[in-house]
Design a protein around this motif. Sequence first.
Motif, PDB file in Angstrom:
ATOM      1  N   LYS A 251      -3.692   5.880   0.987  1.00  0.00           N
ATOM      2  CA  LYS A 251      -4.413   6.961   1.787  1.00  0.00           C
ATOM      3  C   LYS A 251      -4.335   6.468   3.283  1.00  0.00           C
ATOM      4  O   LYS A 251      -3.779   7.165   4.271  1.00  0.00           O
TER       5      LYS A 251
ATOM      6  N   HIS B 249      -2.310  13.772  -4.086  1.00  0.00           N
ATOM      7  CA  HIS B 249      -2.978  12.524  -4.939  1.00  0.00           C
ATOM      8  C   HIS B 249      -1.755  11.287  -4.630  1.00  0.00           C
ATOM      9  O   HIS B 249      -0.726  11.424  -5.172  1.00  0.00           O
ATOM     10  N   LEU B 250      -2.492  10.128  -4.341  1.00  0.00           N
ATOM     11  CA  LEU B 250      -1.568   8.842  -4.121  1.00  0.00           C
ATOM     12  C   LEU B 250      -2.129   8.173  -5.131  1.00  0.00           C
ATOM     13  O   LEU B 250      -3.414   7.930  -5.237  1.00  0.00           O
ATOM     14  N   GLU B 251      -1.306   7.236  -5.542  1.00  0.00           N
ATOM     15  CA  GLU B 251      -1.766   5.884  -6.455  1.00  0.00           C
ATOM     16  C   GLU B 251      -0.665   5.058  -6.365  1.00  0.00           C
ATOM     17  O   GLU B 251       0.330   5.129  -6.534  1.00  0.00           O
ATOM     18  N   LYS B 252      -1.251   3.690  -6.115  1.00  0.00           N
ATOM     19  CA  LYS B 252      -0.218   2.564  -5.770  1.00  0.00           C
ATOM     20  C   LYS B 252       0.761   2.994  -4.748  1.00  0.00           C
ATOM     21  O   LYS B 252       1.945   2.359  -5.075  1.00  0.00           O
TER      22      LYS B 252
ATOM     23  N   GLY C 256      -7.092   9.804  -3.578  1.00  0.00           N
ATOM     24  CA  GLY C 256      -6.727   8.600  -4.481  1.00  0.00           C
ATOM     25  C   GLY C 256      -7.490   7.478  -4.430  1.00  0.00           C
ATOM     26  O   GLY C 256      -8.646   7.522  -3.713  1.00  0.00           O
ATOM     27  N   PRO C 257      -7.612   6.501  -5.502  1.00  0.00           N
ATOM     28  CA  PRO C 257      -8.390   5.471  -5.525  1.00  0.00           C
ATOM     29  C   PRO C 257      -8.311   4.656  -4.231  1.00  0.00           C
ATOM     30  O   PRO C 257      -7.281   4.710  -3.577  1.00  0.00           O
ATOM     31  N   SER C 258      -9.276   3.654  -4.179  1.00  0.00           N
ATOM     32  CA  SER C 258      -9.034   2.631  -3.009  1.00  0.00           C
ATOM     33  C   SER C 258      -7.910   1.983  -3.190  1.00  0.00           C
ATOM     34  O   SER C 258      -7.463   1.326  -4.434  1.00  0.00           O
TER      35      SER C 258
ATOM     36  N   SER D  95      -4.915   2.857  -2.505  1.00  0.00           N
ATOM     37  CA  SER D  95      -3.744   3.820  -3.179  1.00  0.00           C
ATOM     38  C   SER D  95      -2.824   3.992  -1.900  1.00  0.00           C
ATOM     39  O   SER D  95      -1.848   4.488  -2.299  1.00  0.00           O
TER      40      SER D  95
ATOM     41  N   ARG E  16       2.249   5.586  -3.888  1.00  0.00           N
ATOM     42  CA  ARG E  16       3.143   6.490  -4.476  1.00  0.00           C
ATOM     43  C   ARG E  16       2.354   7.789  -4.778  1.00  0.00           C
ATOM     44  O   ARG E  16       1.398   8.013  -5.165  1.00  0.00           O
TER      45      ARG E  16
ATOM     46  N   PRO F 292       0.868  -1.247   0.028  1.00  0.00           N
ATOM     47  CA  PRO F 292      -0.137   0.011   0.084  1.00  0.00           C
ATOM     48  C   PRO F 292       0.793   1.275  -0.096  1.00  0.00           C
ATOM     49  O   PRO F 292       0.372   2.313  -0.569  1.00  0.00           O
TER      50      PRO F 292
ATOM     51  N   HIS G  82     -12.320  11.161  -0.448  1.00  0.00           N
ATOM     52  CA  HIS G  82     -12.730  10.813  -1.947  1.00  0.00           C
ATOM     53  C   HIS G  82     -13.652  11.964  -2.470  1.00  0.00           C
ATOM     54  O   HIS G  82     -13.772  12.042  -3.786  1.00  0.00           O
TER      55      HIS G  82
END
Length: 231
Positions: free
Chosen positions: A46, A215-218, A40-42, A44, A220, A22, A202
């Motif tokens: 956060k 903003h986070l994703e995967k 960020g998406p679920s 990601s 990062r 995560p 969200h």
Amino acid sequence: MSLVECRSLTREYVRGENRILPLDGLDLSIDAGTFLALMGPSGSGKSTLLNLIAGIDRPTSGELFVGDEEISRLSRARLAAWRAEHVGYIFQLYNLVPILTAYENIELPLLIHSLSRKERHRRVSTVLELVGLADRHDHYPRQLSGGQEQRVAIARAIVTDPTILLADEPTGDLDGESSRSIMKLLRELNRDLGKTLIMVTHDVKTTEYATRTLHLEKGRLVAEAEKEDAL
């Protein structure tokens, strides 16, 4: 001045043959007095980041400083003591104790501190006034609206005068009007009391109240937006 410093922060879970990452080597500085919105998406990272900063979870590797304390190296006992002194946590579903009044719910985190009953009363009364619920002090959660319950939860989070406030989807269970009211209150805590606030959300509308959006994703950092002023 940096209050939170993440250096190559990684959190990894292993479930069977699967490796879940995560947070993946995150570098991030958060200045004191910032109102930061994490988006960020679920999955990601956060909430994972929020829980690491809160001392609820521990990183697999990397360094995490809050103030002068490297909390990533504290023992569980020292981490619990640090968290009680420095962290106020606001939950999406309030997490109030149903058999306790608003006053008693707010007083709970003070009971582990060496405070007189008079001092506890002063602090609880002060934050009840601050969140606009002085006339609801003897009400139970079932007698309050969702917005009022969240105000009690916010009062409980700030009654110890924590170094940092963390909020996980604080408006996720509220209607539009209640959501705006809660966000205005959080903005006031940041602007007027100088509280450093980190919020997972969200809802892009809530980021308008923040001073910085990340903003986070995967696991990062992929983008962030700085603002000269919030709403």
